[in-house]
Design a protein around this motif. Structure first.
Motif, PDB file in Angstrom:
ATOM      1  N   GLU A   1      54.965  36.750  44.323  1.00 23.13           N
ATOM      2  CA  GLU A   1      55.480  36.573  42.960  1.00 23.13           C
ATOM      3  C   GLU A   1      56.957  36.204  43.027  1.00 23.13           C
ATOM      4  O   GLU A   1      57.648  36.528  43.999  1.00 23.13           O
ATOM      5  CB  GLU A   1      55.319  37.852  42.140  1.00 23.13           C
ATOM      6  N   LEU A   2      57.427  35.524  42.003  1.00 23.32           N
ATOM      7  CA  LEU A   2      58.858  35.229  41.918  1.00 23.32           C
ATOM      8  C   LEU A   2      59.598  36.545  41.670  1.00 23.32           C
ATOM      9  O   LEU A   2      59.280  37.266  40.716  1.00 23.32           O
ATOM     10  CB  LEU A   2      59.136  34.255  40.768  1.00 23.32           C
ATOM     11  N   PRO A   3      60.571  36.898  42.508  1.00 22.35           N
ATOM     12  CA  PRO A   3      61.272  38.182  42.340  1.00 22.35           C
ATOM     13  C   PRO A   3      61.944  38.315  40.973  1.00 22.35           C
ATOM     14  O   PRO A   3      62.440  37.337  40.408  1.00 22.35           O
ATOM     15  CB  PRO A   3      62.312  38.163  43.467  1.00 22.35           C
ATOM     16  N   VAL A   4      61.934  39.533  40.464  1.00 21.54           N
ATOM     17  CA  VAL A   4      62.638  39.844  39.219  1.00 21.54           C
ATOM     18  C   VAL A   4      64.138  39.832  39.484  1.00 21.54           C
ATOM     19  O   VAL A   4      64.586  40.150  40.588  1.00 21.54           O
ATOM     20  CB  VAL A   4      62.209  41.227  38.690  1.00 21.54           C
ATOM     21  N   PHE A   5      64.916  39.448  38.469  1.00 24.82           N
ATOM     22  CA  PHE A   5      66.371  39.487  38.640  1.00 24.82           C
ATOM     23  C   PHE A   5      67.038  40.110  37.421  1.00 24.82           C
ATOM     24  O   PHE A   5      66.655  39.833  36.273  1.00 24.82           O
ATOM     25  CB  PHE A   5      66.955  38.099  38.840  1.00 24.82           C
TER      26      PHE A   5
ATOM     27  N   SER B   1      61.224  33.584  32.124  1.00 25.84           N
ATOM     28  CA  SER B   1      60.368  32.519  31.620  1.00 25.84           C
ATOM     29  C   SER B   1      59.550  31.891  32.740  1.00 25.84           C
ATOM     30  O   SER B   1      58.349  31.602  32.573  1.00 25.84           O
ATOM     31  CB  SER B   1      61.231  31.449  30.937  1.00 25.84           C
ATOM     32  N   THR B   2      60.171  31.683  33.887  1.00 28.31           N
ATOM     33  CA  THR B   2      59.469  31.101  35.036  1.00 28.31           C
ATOM     34  C   THR B   2      58.371  32.031  35.531  1.00 28.31           C
ATOM     35  O   THR B   2      57.282  31.592  35.912  1.00 28.31           O
ATOM     36  CB  THR B   2      60.456  30.797  36.169  1.00 28.31           C
ATOM     37  N   ARG B   3      58.637  33.333  35.529  1.00 27.34           N
ATOM     38  CA  ARG B   3      57.625  34.300  35.942  1.00 27.34           C
ATOM     39  C   ARG B   3      56.412  34.251  35.012  1.00 27.34           C
ATOM     40  O   ARG B   3      55.265  34.365  35.455  1.00 27.34           O
ATOM     41  CB  ARG B   3      58.226  35.709  35.973  1.00 27.34           C
TER      42      ARG B   3
ATOM     43  N   PHE C   1      70.702  33.173  33.066  1.00 31.71           N
ATOM     44  CA  PHE C   1      69.919  33.082  34.293  1.00 31.71           C
ATOM     45  C   PHE C   1      68.743  34.063  34.341  1.00 31.71           C
ATOM     46  O   PHE C   1      67.619  33.661  34.664  1.00 31.71           O
ATOM     47  CB  PHE C   1      70.838  33.268  35.502  1.00 31.71           C
ATOM     48  N   PRO C   2      68.939  35.359  34.037  1.00 29.76           N
ATOM     49  CA  PRO C   2      67.782  36.266  34.038  1.00 29.76           C
ATOM     50  C   PRO C   2      66.692  35.844  33.062  1.00 29.76           C
ATOM     51  O   PRO C   2      65.498  36.034  33.334  1.00 29.76           O
ATOM     52  CB  PRO C   2      68.400  37.612  33.630  1.00 29.76           C
ATOM     53  N   ALA C   3      67.087  35.249  31.932  1.00 25.27           N
ATOM     54  CA  ALA C   3      66.095  34.789  30.952  1.00 25.27           C
ATOM     55  C   ALA C   3      65.278  33.629  31.511  1.00 25.27           C
ATOM     56  O   ALA C   3      64.061  33.543  31.282  1.00 25.27           O
ATOM     57  CB  ALA C   3      66.795  34.364  29.655  1.00 25.27           C
TER      58      ALA C   3
ATOM     59  N   GLU D   1      59.347  27.574  43.111  1.00 27.91           N
ATOM     60  CA  GLU D   1      60.208  28.191  42.101  1.00 27.91           C
ATOM     61  C   GLU D   1      61.170  29.202  42.728  1.00 27.91           C
ATOM     62  O   GLU D   1      62.290  29.373  42.245  1.00 27.91           O
ATOM     63  CB  GLU D   1      59.363  28.868  41.018  1.00 27.91           C
ATOM     64  N   SER D   2      60.756  29.864  43.793  1.00 29.72           N
ATOM     65  CA  SER D   2      61.646  30.790  44.491  1.00 29.72           C
ATOM     66  C   SER D   2      62.819  30.035  45.117  1.00 29.72           C
ATOM     67  O   SER D   2      63.970  30.486  45.063  1.00 29.72           O
ATOM     68  CB  SER D   2      60.886  31.556  45.571  1.00 29.72           C
ATOM     69  N   ALA D   3      62.525  28.884  45.704  1.00 29.56           N
ATOM     70  CA  ALA D   3      63.578  28.069  46.302  1.00 29.56           C
ATOM     71  C   ALA D   3      64.557  27.578  45.231  1.00 29.56           C
ATOM     72  O   ALA D   3      65.779  27.613  45.429  1.00 29.56           O
ATOM     73  CB  ALA D   3      62.966  26.887  47.043  1.00 29.56           C
TER      74      ALA D   3
END
Length: 221
Positions: free
Chosen positions: A93-97, A125-127, A119-121, A149-151
């Motif tokens: 999964e894409l990590p939470v930030f 949205s990407t997650r 940025f966190p928003a 997306e992680s990259a």
């Protein structure tokens, strides 16, 4: 710091002028006010730098976490194909930030703060988008999307960290070891993925074009 401030005052010539035109009590009051203002300005600069450093460190840490997930997603995809099982994908999964809770945003400019707090928003949205890929798409496609997306998230985090450090005079990040080539590693992964997708679109478009031409030929017979 007091000696430094007094030296600047003497150098500027304002102290000599004040001695001529003002009584000693007024000079004392002005010097106290000036000293307090100068000290407060120094403290504000320090607070701004400390806040900017905290922002940059959190973003750089997130970039490293995303790089790790990028490779994990690639490994999970290969493992799933080899084992014919999707168990390895379930932890992808894409990590939470999120920024540190006690971060004092008041020390940063409104423009900078707005860009950083967006940025966190974007990550959230990407997650959500990736959740839909997992739910309705192919699991292997999901791994590719998470790696991609992680990259992108990691690269954007590094860009924001670099901008924040530069804006507030914080020393530049000097990563070592496996992080020394982090930005290039992310850029290369993004470029490879985009090139692969471009070629896939071209093959798909060519296939549809050939199919359409073949259909027209059959109809004209």
């Amino acid at each position: 710091m007091a000696q430094e401030w007094m030296a600047e005052l003497v150098k500027s010539g304002w102290l000599d002028i004040a001695k001529v035109v003002l009584p000693s009590s007024a000079i004392s009051s002005l010097m106290t006010i000036g000293w307090n203002s100068w000290r407060d300005a120094r403290l504000r600069r320090t607070d701004r730098k400390d806040t900017a450093l905290s922002v940059a460190l959190s973003l750089e840490s997130y970039a490293r976490t995303c790089r790790k997930m990028m490779h994990r997603a690639e490994w999970a995809s290969n493992s799933a194909m080899q084992t014919q099982s999707y168990d390895s994908i379930r932890s992808v999964e894409l990590p939470v930030f999120s920024f540190p809770e006690k971060l004092e945003w008041k020390w940063l400019s409104t423009k900078v703060t707005s860009g950083l707090r967006e940025f966190p928003a974007v990550i959230h949205s990407t997650r959500n988008f990736l959740d839909s890929v997992w739910e309705y798409g192919d699991p292997l496609e999901f791994c590719e999307e998470v790696a991609f997306e992680s990259a992108k998230a990691a690269k954007r985090a590094l860009e924001l960290a670099r901008m924040t450090r530069r804006k507030y005079g914080v020393v530049a990040w000097q990563p070592g070891g496996i992080d020394s080539n982090l930005h290039n590693e992310l850029s290369e992964h993004i470029s490879r993925t985009e090139e692969s997708r471009r070629k896939l679109r071209e093959r798909r478009d060519q296939f549809m074009s050939d199919l359409k031409a073949e259909k027209a030929l059959v109809e004209n017979k």
